[in-house]
Design an enzyme around this catalytic site. Sequence first.
Site, PDB file in Angstrom:
ATOM      1  N   LYS A  15      20.628 -43.757 -23.727  1.00  0.00           N
ATOM      2  CA  LYS A  15      19.831 -43.325 -22.583  1.00  0.00           C
ATOM      3  C   LYS A  15      20.552 -43.675 -21.268  1.00  0.00           C
ATOM      4  O   LYS A  15      21.571 -44.378 -21.286  1.00  0.00           O
ATOM      5  CB  LYS A  15      18.447 -43.972 -22.681  1.00  0.00           C
ATOM      6  CG  LYS A  15      17.708 -43.586 -23.991  1.00  0.00           C
ATOM      7  CD  LYS A  15      16.352 -44.276 -24.088  1.00  0.00           C
ATOM      8  CE  LYS A  15      15.746 -44.161 -25.459  1.00  0.00           C
ATOM      9  NZ  LYS A  15      14.486 -44.937 -25.572  1.00  0.00           N
ATOM     10  N   TYR A  55      10.032 -35.862 -27.168  1.00  0.00           N
ATOM     11  CA  TYR A  55       8.961 -36.865 -27.148  1.00  0.00           C
ATOM     12  C   TYR A  55       7.586 -36.200 -27.229  1.00  0.00           C
ATOM     13  O   TYR A  55       6.639 -36.679 -26.624  1.00  0.00           O
ATOM     14  CB  TYR A  55       9.077 -37.708 -25.878  1.00  0.00           C
ATOM     15  CG  TYR A  55      10.190 -38.746 -25.911  1.00  0.00           C
ATOM     16  CD1 TYR A  55      10.302 -39.666 -26.965  1.00  0.00           C
ATOM     17  CD2 TYR A  55      11.117 -38.828 -24.883  1.00  0.00           C
ATOM     18  CE1 TYR A  55      11.309 -40.625 -26.974  1.00  0.00           C
ATOM     19  CE2 TYR A  55      12.138 -39.796 -24.894  1.00  0.00           C
ATOM     20  CZ  TYR A  55      12.223 -40.686 -25.943  1.00  0.00           C
ATOM     21  OH  TYR A  55      13.211 -41.646 -25.959  1.00  0.00           O
ATOM     22  N   PHE A  63       2.294 -43.791 -20.524  1.00  0.00           N
ATOM     23  CA  PHE A  63       3.646 -44.138 -20.061  1.00  0.00           C
ATOM     24  C   PHE A  63       4.592 -42.936 -20.035  1.00  0.00           C
ATOM     25  O   PHE A  63       5.733 -43.065 -19.606  1.00  0.00           O
ATOM     26  CB  PHE A  63       4.247 -45.268 -20.914  1.00  0.00           C
ATOM     27  CG  PHE A  63       4.381 -44.964 -22.386  1.00  0.00           C
ATOM     28  CD1 PHE A  63       5.427 -44.205 -22.883  1.00  0.00           C
ATOM     29  CD2 PHE A  63       3.452 -45.471 -23.284  1.00  0.00           C
ATOM     30  CE1 PHE A  63       5.555 -43.935 -24.234  1.00  0.00           C
ATOM     31  CE2 PHE A  63       3.566 -45.212 -24.648  1.00  0.00           C
ATOM     32  CZ  PHE A  63       4.622 -44.435 -25.125  1.00  0.00           C
ATOM     33  N   THR A  97      11.124 -51.593 -30.379  1.00  0.00           N
ATOM     34  CA  THR A  97      11.005 -50.823 -29.127  1.00  0.00           C
ATOM     35  C   THR A  97      11.068 -51.717 -27.888  1.00  0.00           C
ATOM     36  O   THR A  97      11.768 -51.398 -26.922  1.00  0.00           O
ATOM     37  CB  THR A  97       9.654 -50.053 -29.123  1.00  0.00           C
ATOM     38  OG1 THR A  97       9.554 -49.306 -30.338  1.00  0.00           O
ATOM     39  CG2 THR A  97       9.554 -49.131 -27.931  1.00  0.00           C
ATOM     40  N   ASN A 118      15.227 -49.265 -22.809  1.00  0.00           N
ATOM     41  CA  ASN A 118      15.689 -49.980 -24.009  1.00  0.00           C
ATOM     42  C   ASN A 118      16.961 -49.375 -24.600  1.00  0.00           C
ATOM     43  O   ASN A 118      17.265 -49.570 -25.777  1.00  0.00           O
ATOM     44  CB  ASN A 118      14.555 -50.083 -25.029  1.00  0.00           C
ATOM     45  CG  ASN A 118      14.047 -48.720 -25.468  1.00  0.00           C
ATOM     46  OD1 ASN A 118      14.674 -47.706 -25.180  1.00  0.00           O
ATOM     47  ND2 ASN A 118      12.937 -48.702 -26.166  1.00  0.00           N
ATOM     48  N   HIS A 121      17.882 -44.374 -28.420  1.00  0.00           N
ATOM     49  CA  HIS A 121      16.924 -43.745 -29.333  1.00  0.00           C
ATOM     50  C   HIS A 121      17.638 -43.523 -30.661  1.00  0.00           C
ATOM     51  O   HIS A 121      18.804 -43.120 -30.669  1.00  0.00           O
ATOM     52  CB  HIS A 121      16.468 -42.381 -28.786  1.00  0.00           C
ATOM     53  CG  HIS A 121      15.787 -41.567 -29.841  1.00  0.00           C
ATOM     54  ND1 HIS A 121      14.451 -41.704 -30.124  1.00  0.00           N
ATOM     55  CD2 HIS A 121      16.279 -40.666 -30.738  1.00  0.00           C
ATOM     56  CE1 HIS A 121      14.141 -40.904 -31.144  1.00  0.00           C
ATOM     57  NE2 HIS A 121      15.239 -40.261 -31.526  1.00  0.00           N
ATOM     58  N   GLU A 132      15.574 -33.301 -34.100  1.00  0.00           N
ATOM     59  CA  GLU A 132      16.192 -33.843 -32.878  1.00  0.00           C
ATOM     60  C   GLU A 132      17.617 -33.302 -32.713  1.00  0.00           C
ATOM     61  O   GLU A 132      18.034 -32.950 -31.608  1.00  0.00           O
ATOM     62  CB  GLU A 132      16.180 -35.377 -32.934  1.00  0.00           C
ATOM     63  CG  GLU A 132      14.753 -35.916 -32.760  1.00  0.00           C
ATOM     64  CD  GLU A 132      14.580 -37.391 -33.091  1.00  0.00           C
ATOM     65  OE1 GLU A 132      15.577 -38.072 -33.387  1.00  0.00           O
ATOM     66  OE2 GLU A 132      13.421 -37.863 -33.044  1.00  0.00           O
TER      67      GLU A 132
HETATM   68  P1  TYD Z   1       8.639 -44.931 -29.842  1.00  0.00           P
HETATM   69  O1  TYD Z   1       9.031 -43.675 -30.585  1.00  0.00           O
HETATM   70  O2  TYD Z   1       7.291 -45.521 -30.143  1.00  0.00           O
HETATM   71  O3  TYD Z   1       9.712 -46.110 -30.061  1.00  0.00           O
HETATM   72  P2  TYD Z   1      11.222 -46.143 -30.589  1.00  0.00           P
HETATM   73  O4  TYD Z   1      12.099 -45.652 -29.470  1.00  0.00           O
HETATM   74  O5  TYD Z   1      11.445 -47.613 -30.879  1.00  0.00           O
HETATM   75  O6  TYD Z   1      11.308 -45.294 -31.830  1.00  0.00           O
HETATM   76  O7  TYD Z   1       8.688 -44.666 -28.282  1.00  0.00           O
HETATM   77  C1  TYD Z   1       9.711 -43.882 -27.740  1.00  0.00           C
HETATM   78  C2  TYD Z   1      10.114 -44.436 -26.400  1.00  0.00           C
HETATM   79  O8  TYD Z   1       9.013 -44.412 -25.515  1.00  0.00           O
HETATM   80  C3  TYD Z   1      10.546 -45.900 -26.443  1.00  0.00           C
HETATM   81  O9  TYD Z   1      11.866 -46.092 -26.893  1.00  0.00           O
HETATM   82  C4  TYD Z   1      10.360 -46.274 -25.000  1.00  0.00           C
HETATM   83  C5  TYD Z   1       9.142 -45.462 -24.560  1.00  0.00           C
HETATM   84  N1  TYD Z   1       7.935 -46.305 -24.538  1.00  0.00           N
HETATM   85  C6  TYD Z   1       7.494 -46.780 -23.314  1.00  0.00           C
HETATM   86  O10 TYD Z   1       8.089 -46.479 -22.261  1.00  0.00           O
HETATM   87  N2  TYD Z   1       6.367 -47.562 -23.284  1.00  0.00           N
HETATM   88  C7  TYD Z   1       5.688 -47.908 -24.423  1.00  0.00           C
HETATM   89  O11 TYD Z   1       4.662 -48.628 -24.326  1.00  0.00           O
HETATM   90  C8  TYD Z   1       6.163 -47.422 -25.679  1.00  0.00           C
HETATM   91  C9  TYD Z   1       5.459 -47.768 -26.963  1.00  0.00           C
HETATM   92  C10 TYD Z   1       7.283 -46.617 -25.697  1.00  0.00           C
END
Ligand code: TYD
Length: 141
Positions: A15, A55, A63, A97, A118, A121, A132
């Site tokens: 990202k 997404y 969020f 996450t 974070n 993905h 994807e």
């Molecule tokens: P998710 O698919 O639940 O997690 P992952 O990336 O670990 O598979 O969520 C996708 C992205 O959405 C996550 O990487 C960051 C964002 N996100 C937020 O910004 N706030 C949140 O509370 C959550 C759960 C996700």
Amino acid sequence: MPANEEIQQTFIMLKPDAIERGLVGEIISRFEQVGLKLLRMETKKLSKETVARHYKSLMQKPFFPKLEAYVTRGAVVATIWQGRDAIKVARKIVGATDPALAEKGTIRGDLGSNCTENLVHASDSPEAARSEIANFFGKVA
Ligand code: TYD
């Protein structure tokens, strides 16, 4: 090879914070170190349409606007990797996450900033990986 382990492809996206913070090499290295093979890599700026498809299960979450602003504020590095049990292997080294809850030794646990920023993905299932990859690259072999 155990029956539950197969050669898979997975979609991994670095990202915008990965590029902004100069962490692309470090993150790509970590996937190489666990034996995954890089098949394709492209730097691109995402459209809102690509983000909405990627997404779509999160579009109703409170969020989502923040997430959309983050992943479109700069370029991402879209990659395809292949290897044995690639989806699980990649998710394991990506970590939880929320970087505050992710284990040390994972990408998010060592380097992630917060629950939105974070860094990475990684697809969570073979079906997700297929859709994807198609969303980011079109149909590829
Ligand atoms: P998710 O698919 O639940 O997690 P992952 O990336 O670990 O598979 O969520 C996708 C992205 O959405 C996550 O990487 C960051 C964002 N996100 C937020 O910004 N706030 C949140 O509370 C959550 C759960 C996700």
